[in-house]
Design an enzyme around this catalytic site. Structure first.
Site, short mmCIF file in Angstrom:
data_model
loop_
_atom_site.label_atom_id
_atom_site.label_comp_id
_atom_site.label_asym_id
_atom_site.label_seq_id
_atom_site.Cartn_x
_atom_site.Cartn_y
_atom_site.Cartn_z
N SER A 264 0.99 -0.92 -0.05
CA SER A 264 -0.21 0.07 0.02
C SER A 264 0.59 1.44 0.39
O SER A 264 1.51 1.03 -0.61
CB SER A 264 -0.99 0.06 0.58
N LYS A 268 4.31 1.65 -2.12
CA LYS A 268 4.62 3.18 -3.19
C LYS A 268 6.04 3.49 -3.28
O LYS A 268 7.34 3.80 -3.33
CB LYS A 268 3.50 4.56 -2.65
N TRP A 355 -10.33 0.01 -5.72
CA TRP A 355 -9.56 1.89 -5.47
C TRP A 355 -7.87 1.73 -5.87
O TRP A 355 -7.52 2.24 -6.43
CB TRP A 355 -9.78 1.64 -3.61
N HIS A 405 -7.10 -5.72 -0.09
CA HIS A 405 -6.50 -5.21 0.17
C HIS A 405 -5.97 -5.43 1.56
O HIS A 405 -6.00 -5.30 1.76
CB HIS A 405 -6.71 -3.81 0.02
C1 GTR Z 1 -5.42 4.60 1.19
C2 GTR Z 1 -5.10 5.36 0.09
C3 GTR Z 1 -4.02 4.28 -0.85
C4 GTR Z 1 -2.94 3.92 -0.07
C5 GTR Z 1 -3.55 2.63 1.42
C6 GTR Z 1 -2.87 2.41 2.39
O1 GTR Z 1 -6.70 4.51 1.92
O2 GTR Z 1 -6.05 6.12 -0.56
O3 GTR Z 1 -3.54 5.56 -1.78
O4 GTR Z 1 -2.07 3.26 -0.03
O5 GTR Z 1 -4.54 4.20 1.91
O6 GTR Z 1 -2.22 2.89 2.39
O7 GTR Z 1 -3.58 1.52 3.01
#
Ligand code: GTR
Length: 429
Positions: A264, A268, A355, A405
């Site tokens: 997540s 990045k 997402w 996720h």
């Molecule tokens: C979300 C965000 C994503 C991702 C995620 C995370 O809310 O929009 O880009 O990075 O968090 O890090 O869990």
């Protein structure tokens, strides 16, 4: 006490809901993903076509690195004025004898201030010689990656919780993220693991640029990064590079085979760390989505504007210029991934995590292929997105699994297969 417990459960429900939510008002329809044109990674700013690895390394790669640095992640400093590593504990028979556990505190000094960063390291016992290692930041504190009671609970670690205010590391959270780390699996396959709480480097908070590593580098009077300077993601990546400085000194670790891994926002971070610092031999970006492996120019899921609004501290101030203007970006995620060439990179998606735009992640990887080809490597080598649970494992790897996720045992089995193939060819068969 009960009230506090309910509060914590409630807060973690909010957090997990945030992580998997599909906010309304964004596109999740493939038919509406739009048309876009990707900048050619092999054409320089002055319009010359790159046809060999040398020109890529000397001209085009530095150009792209600078584009991403200036416009997106922000420019990071190098090593601090002074840095020390202190071994705070070693247990040669941790985890029932399966591992050697080391806890190392890296301390950074600058501007009369200092900042500690705790690195937890497990290496397998009974394996000869220095081992390849996975290095990754964790979201909740080192004590969450395994229930091992020997992991030091950080006294200074705090997190701001929407319900309970400041929360300190607590023994009850030991092992709460264990399923995301699969420590035994990693060790059994002959790898080590090094991990750091990401908040040790800088808090994941829009108004806390006073509390982490940034102040060690501020000019007199400066209180936050300037528009072209490092945001939180670049700072976390900087911390990974400093961990690499340590790992290069550890005789149990093969520093030429360190894979940087992250999920997540930390996915990045892993991508930027691997793109920026060629000492990382391999990168694993798990559901890194927007600002990670997913193409920004594709209109699907999270957008540049949304990420810069929800998390204004993640990227450099300059990145906000591209809010609602993805078409104007002089780069996209395929170029970020290409910076890792010819080193192996694995991009990992989850089917329900729309997402993060799984197809956009796949396309980010696929469009890096021409750069891998310069090095005689296959890259991803696939035009069509594979079905769930059909991993691709060339120099670029990719899978999409069913589910949300998260990071799961299935995911780790694949990362280990990929690492065997890329980092320990004799282990792969
Ligand atoms: C979300 C965000 C994503 C991702 C995620 C995370 O809310 O929009 O880009 O990075 O968090 O890090 O869990």
């Amino acid at each position: 006490m009960m009230k506090l417990y309910i509060g914590i459960v409630f807060a973690s429900l909010i957090l997990s809901a945030l992580a998997i939510a599909q906010p309304a008002g964004f596109n999740y329809d493939e038919a509406k993903a739009g048309t876009y044109s990707l900048p050619d990674p092999l054409v320089t700013i002055s319009g010359k076509r790159v046809t060999d690895a040398e020109t890529w390394n000397n001209v085009r790669r530095p150009e792209i690195l600078q584009l991403l640095e200036t416009n997106m992640y922000g420019r990071s400093p190098g090593k601090p004025e002074k840095m020390t590593f202190e071994l705070n504990g070693i247990d040669a028979h941790a985890l029932g004898g399966k591992a050697v556990r080391k806890q190392v505190t890296a301390s950074f000094f600058g501007n009369g201030k200092s900042l500690p960063m705790d690195i937890l390291i497990y290496v397998p016992t009974g394996v000869k010689g220095p081992v390849p290692v996975f290095l990754g930041l964790n979201f909740g504190g080192n004590h969450t990656v395994h229930s091992d009671p020997g992991i030091t609970l950080s006294k200074r670690w705090t997190r701001t919780d929407p319900v309970n205010g400041v929360i300190h590391a607590s023994a009850k959270d030991r092992g709460s993220a264990a399923s995301r780390w699969q420590v035994e699996k990693i060790l059994e396959r002959g790898y080590g693991l090094a991990t750091i709480y990401y908040g040790d480097i800088t808090p994941d908070h829009a108004d806390r640029f006073q509390d982490g590593v940034h102040p060690l580098f501020y000019k007199p009077g400066q209180t936050k990064p300037e528009d072209g300077e490092w945001g939180a993601v670049a700072a976390w990546a900087w911390g990974l590079s400093r961990a690499m400085d340590y790992l290069a000194t550890d005789k149990d670790v093969d520093a030429s085979r360190v894979a940087v891994v992250g999920h997540s926002r930390i996915g990045k971070t892993a991508l930027w760390a691997g793109a920026h610092d060629p000492r990382f031999a391999m990168v694993i970006a798990i559901q890194s989505g927007e600002g990670g492996a997913a193409l920004s120019k594709r209109n699907f899921g999270e957008t540049v504007e949304r990420i810069n609004t929800s998390f204004p501290h993640w990227f450099a101030g300059n990145y906000k210029k591209f809010n609602g203007k993805e078409a104007a970006l002089p780069f996209d995620s395929h170029m970020l991934i290409a910076l890792i060439a010819p080193r192996p990179i694995y991009v990992s998606s989850a089917q329900e995590d729309v997402w993060s735009d799984p197809r956009g992640e796949f396309l980010g990887a696929r469009n890096a292929d021409p750069v891998y080809a310069l090095f005689g490597k296959k890259g991803l080598g696939a035009n069509a997105m594979p079905a769930v649970h059909q991993p691709i494992m060339n120099t670029i790897g990719y899978h999409i699994r069913e589910g949300k996720h998260e990071v799961t045992a299935y995911d780790w089995d694949r990362y280990l297969d990929f690492a065997d193939k890329q980092l320990r060819p004799s282990a792969a068969n």
